[in-house]
Design a protein around this motif. Structure first.
Motif, mmCIF file in Angstrom:
data_model
loop_
_atom_site.group_PDB
_atom_site.id
_atom_site.type_symbol
_atom_site.label_atom_id
_atom_site.label_comp_id
_atom_site.label_asym_id
_atom_site.label_seq_id
_atom_site.Cartn_x
_atom_site.Cartn_y
_atom_site.Cartn_z
ATOM 1 N N GLN A 1 -4.445 -15.522 23.702
ATOM 2 C CA GLN A 1 -3.595 -14.822 22.744
ATOM 3 C C GLN A 1 -2.862 -15.901 21.940
ATOM 4 N N PRO A 2 -3.136 -15.991 20.650
ATOM 5 C CA PRO A 2 -2.549 -17.079 19.863
ATOM 6 C C PRO A 2 -1.098 -16.768 19.514
ATOM 7 N N ILE A 3 -0.243 -16.942 20.502
ATOM 8 C CA ILE A 3 1.151 -16.517 20.358
ATOM 9 C C ILE A 3 1.843 -17.264 19.229
ATOM 10 N N HIS A 4 1.620 -18.566 19.221
ATOM 11 C CA HIS A 4 2.241 -19.397 18.193
ATOM 12 C C HIS A 4 1.845 -18.900 16.801
ATOM 13 N N GLN A 5 0.572 -18.667 16.655
ATOM 14 C CA GLN A 5 0.051 -18.210 15.373
ATOM 15 C C GLN A 5 0.606 -16.836 15.004
ATOM 16 N N MET A 6 0.777 -16.011 15.995
ATOM 17 C CA MET A 6 1.315 -14.680 15.719
ATOM 18 C C MET A 6 2.744 -14.780 15.198
ATOM 19 N N GLY A 7 3.483 -15.713 15.758
ATOM 20 C CA GLY A 7 4.841 -15.931 15.273
ATOM 21 C C GLY A 7 4.821 -16.377 13.817
ATOM 22 N N TYR A 8 3.936 -17.295 13.540
ATOM 23 C CA TYR A 8 3.831 -17.828 12.182
ATOM 24 C C TYR A 8 3.469 -16.707 11.207
ATOM 25 N N LEU A 9 2.491 -15.943 11.631
ATOM 26 C CA LEU A 9 1.992 -14.852 10.808
ATOM 27 C C LEU A 9 3.085 -13.804 10.558
ATOM 28 N N ALA A 10 3.883 -13.586 11.563
ATOM 29 C CA ALA A 10 4.942 -12.582 11.428
ATOM 30 C C ALA A 10 5.881 -12.964 10.294
ATOM 31 N N VAL A 11 6.196 -14.239 10.211
ATOM 32 C CA VAL A 11 7.083 -14.694 9.145
ATOM 33 C C VAL A 11 6.414 -14.503 7.794
ATOM 34 N N GLU A 12 5.167 -14.910 7.718
ATOM 35 C CA GLU A 12 4.468 -14.760 6.441
ATOM 36 C C GLU A 12 4.387 -13.293 6.036
ATOM 37 N N THR A 13 4.168 -12.471 7.014
ATOM 38 C CA THR A 13 4.123 -11.036 6.729
ATOM 39 C C THR A 13 5.478 -10.556 6.207
ATOM 40 N N LEU A 14 6.512 -10.999 6.866
ATOM 41 C CA LEU A 14 7.850 -10.587 6.449
ATOM 42 C C LEU A 14 8.128 -11.013 5.013
ATOM 43 N N LEU A 15 7.731 -12.222 4.685
ATOM 44 C CA LEU A 15 7.959 -12.704 3.323
ATOM 45 C C LEU A 15 7.228 -11.808 2.321
ATOM 46 N N LYS A 16 6.028 -11.422 2.692
ATOM 47 C CA LYS A 16 5.283 -10.498 1.821
ATOM 48 C C LYS A 16 6.036 -9.188 1.678
ATOM 49 N N VAL A 17 6.457 -8.670 2.784
ATOM 50 C CA VAL A 17 7.187 -7.393 2.752
ATOM 51 C C VAL A 17 8.402 -7.516 1.846
ATOM 52 N N MET A 18 9.046 -8.652 1.920
ATOM 53 C CA MET A 18 10.295 -8.800 1.186
ATOM 54 C C MET A 18 10.095 -8.817 -0.321
ATOM 55 N N ASP A 19 8.958 -9.327 -0.792
ATOM 56 C CA ASP A 19 8.802 -9.166 -2.225
ATOM 57 C C ASP A 19 7.786 -8.090 -2.578
ATOM 58 N N ASN A 20 7.775 -7.084 -1.762
ATOM 59 C CA ASN A 20 6.931 -5.918 -2.022
ATOM 60 C C ASN A 20 7.747 -4.655 -1.797
ATOM 61 N N PRO A 21 8.757 -4.460 -2.629
ATOM 62 C CA PRO A 21 9.680 -3.366 -2.341
ATOM 63 C C PRO A 21 9.023 -2.003 -2.580
ATOM 64 N N ASP A 22 7.794 -2.007 -3.030
ATOM 65 C CA ASP A 22 7.097 -0.747 -3.241
ATOM 66 C C ASP A 22 6.711 -0.126 -1.904
ATOM 67 N N GLY A 23 7.116 -0.767 -0.831
ATOM 68 C CA GLY A 23 6.941 -0.127 0.460
ATOM 69 C C GLY A 23 5.555 -0.280 1.067
ATOM 70 N N GLU A 24 4.798 -1.220 0.560
ATOM 71 C CA GLU A 24 3.495 -1.450 1.173
ATOM 72 C C GLU A 24 3.683 -1.854 2.628
ATOM 73 N N VAL A 25 2.805 -1.368 3.488
ATOM 74 C CA VAL A 25 2.929 -1.681 4.906
ATOM 75 C C VAL A 25 1.872 -2.700 5.306
ATOM 76 N N PHE A 26 2.294 -3.704 6.053
ATOM 77 C CA PHE A 26 1.368 -4.747 6.472
ATOM 78 C C PHE A 26 1.161 -4.694 7.981
ATOM 79 N N GLN A 27 -0.072 -4.509 8.365
ATOM 80 C CA GLN A 27 -0.357 -4.459 9.794
ATOM 81 C C GLN A 27 -1.526 -5.383 10.086
ATOM 82 N N THR A 28 -1.290 -6.299 10.991
ATOM 83 C CA THR A 28 -2.336 -7.259 11.318
ATOM 84 C C THR A 28 -2.638 -7.213 12.800
#
Lengths: 332, 332
Positions: free
Chosen positions: A293-320
DNA sequence: ATGAAAGCGCTAACAA
DNA sequence: TTGTTAGCGCTTTCAT
């Protein structure tokens, strides 16, 4: 006090605006101005005041990491540190600061609420194991964007990053089947947790697909921690399994202890396979086969996902959903 | 956007200043005004904008936690989590936010420098194991107040919170002596670390004071991690010790594994005592006698110390050394 | 390409 | 006891 934009402006002979433009890498500045100003900034080791910046832009460039500290878990499992590392690294690379919120389960709601509404983060990541629905409601009420690491049973349209637990469990079980083991037992995770549930389902799927009987006696519920691996394995041994799939590495390690205590050999008498691929697994005797389970990578990805969410106020949902892989070592 | 002070002022019929006073619990506000304003704040779930506040006061109400992640250490030892918990709790109680900085050893300096000068914290705490002097210089150059958890050999007048490692080691060794053990071995911590050094000194002191010989063969250097406890114990067994003082619990646990593998019994054949009192120790078989290091409390204390430092710009230095205690369990 | 000026939301003198 | 006002250090129009 430290220097201000004004200082730089004065020393360089340009205006505050121009200096600001240089700092933010904006266009519309002459090469000469940019060079001179950059030089002075370096010399004075100037860094813009974050509070002022935050006030002017409405963005504070900080994300929160929310960890309800279910004591036993946090204390025994290296999972959190790996996660924190990945998250921290991603924040660093994206010029975000990382705020740490360890909240006690009991006062969870009030404490979180306070933070959430303080406006001290632009968004947050949460890696919780045992959410309840009111908890999620609280998070949603904050109106802050957030990403969950590890799904839950709730059918909300939430942003998350998670492992494909089902596939992982199938990988593990199939590996045992392929090696010819017939009496494959499993120590499951808590069945009120999504990951625990899915890993059991994967186990059952594979036994079924291979025409093996699913024997009640060979399935026993643990709690992901080492101690439960030990006690569960003790009970399992009475039913003579020839292999054990533990739904977490910590439980696998506990199980190995029990097996050794029973003076049985791994993998000759009983094979063991874990789940997570914690650094510890490689150091076991014998080294533990497990699911990565690539835990480290999941942490990294979570941040990147959050950044995407933050400049996507149209409410797009990101699920990986991340695919795990098999790491073969000498315990199987 | 969220509400502002101005909104509250308007709705309540009072001025911004009065609202501000209420929020900050300042005196000089009529009971009536306070009540009305408080009510409206509650109703609107208003929280003052932290950035604006920080800009106005020059204080950002955040402290940093700097952890150079020497990978192996952080990953295997529950020490960090306990520390983080104590620190987090203290921050919460004092209305400070906690910024997490995990920095890789290699890029340590540059990365830290950036953060340090960003002005995003009022001060910081660092729990490092292997500082070098340039590193400390870097920290000092930041001009931010900071507190170190765990001393180092350097003779600076730095703020720190630390355990009395010497006393702890003496406690441990004396306990073994008192129980009648004669051939007491020790697995030490790294001798280039202050804690490792002191714990060995304590061991020697007690043997000496009790007229026991200090035998080279019975002293072996580990690195505080479990694996090294295991390998060191294997080597020690050749010299037939009747007790082992491991300078960390993780090493003690490793040693116990080695002892069991040699088919010896604890404590009948060999007694074992650890150091740290990690939660894990109580779960060992047999439960491990150890020296209690109040890690959680040290974290808490570090924050309180930092707060003191921060409103003591006269440069007063705060140094606290905590006394450990003996926790007797069945391994001795 | 550059500068002037307004304003982000708050605190903290100073006045009243 | 309360209100007025001037910043805190930056970004961001809008002129130039």
């Amino acid at each position: 006090m430290a220097h201000t934009l004004e200082d730089i402006a004065e020393k360089s002979g340009y205006s505050r605006s121009t200096v600001s433009r240089v700092i933010n890498g904006e266009p519309g500045v002459s090469k000469k101005a940019r060079q001179q100003i950059t030089k002075i900034i370096k010399e004075l080791n100037f860094h813009p005041n974050q509070a002022a910046r935050a006030l002017a832009t409405g963005k504070i460039n900080t994300i929160g990491l929310l960890i309800p500290e279910t004591v036993n878990f946090i204390f025994t499992d290296p999972y959190f540190q790996l996660l924190a590392q990945g998250i921290s690294k991603a924040c660093e690379n994206n010029d975000y600061a990382l705020l740490l919120w360890l909240t006690e389960p009991e006062i969870e709601r009030s404490s979180i609420k306070k933070y959430l509404n303080h406006g001290i983060v632009d968004g947050f990541i949460t890696a919780s194991i045992n959410f309840d629905e009111p908890m999620i409601d609280t998070l949603l009420q904050s109106n802050l964007p957030f990403v969950i690491i590890g799904r839950h049973a709730y059918e909300f349209d939430l942003n998350y990053v998670d492992l494909d637990n089902l596939a992982g469990a199938e990988l593990a079980t199939q590996h045992l089947v392929d090696r010819g083991y017939k009496r494959i037992a499993t120590i499951t995770g808590p069945q009120d947790m999504f990951a625990g549930e899915e890993r059991l389902t994967g186990y059952c799927n594979v036994l079924h697909a291979n025409g093996l009987v699913i024997e009640e006696n060979l399935i026993i519920e643990g709690d992901f921690l080492q101690e439960s691996g030990y006690t569960c394995a003790k009970k399992l041994l009475a039913f003579k399994p020839d292999a054990i799939f533990a739904a977490s590495d910590m439980m696998a390690i506990g199980a190995m202890n029990a097996i050794r205590e029973a003076e049985l050999h791994i993998p000759e008498d009983i094979a063991v396979i874990g789940f997570d691929n914690l650094p510890l697994t490689a150091q076991q005797k014998p080294p533990l086969t497990t699911i990565h389970q690539p835990i480290h990578q999941m942490g990294y990805l979570a941040v990147e996902t959050l950044l995407k969410v933050m400049d996507n106020p149209d409410g797009e949902v990101f699920q990986t959903i991340i695919r795990p892989s098999l790491v073969t070592r000498q315990s199987t």
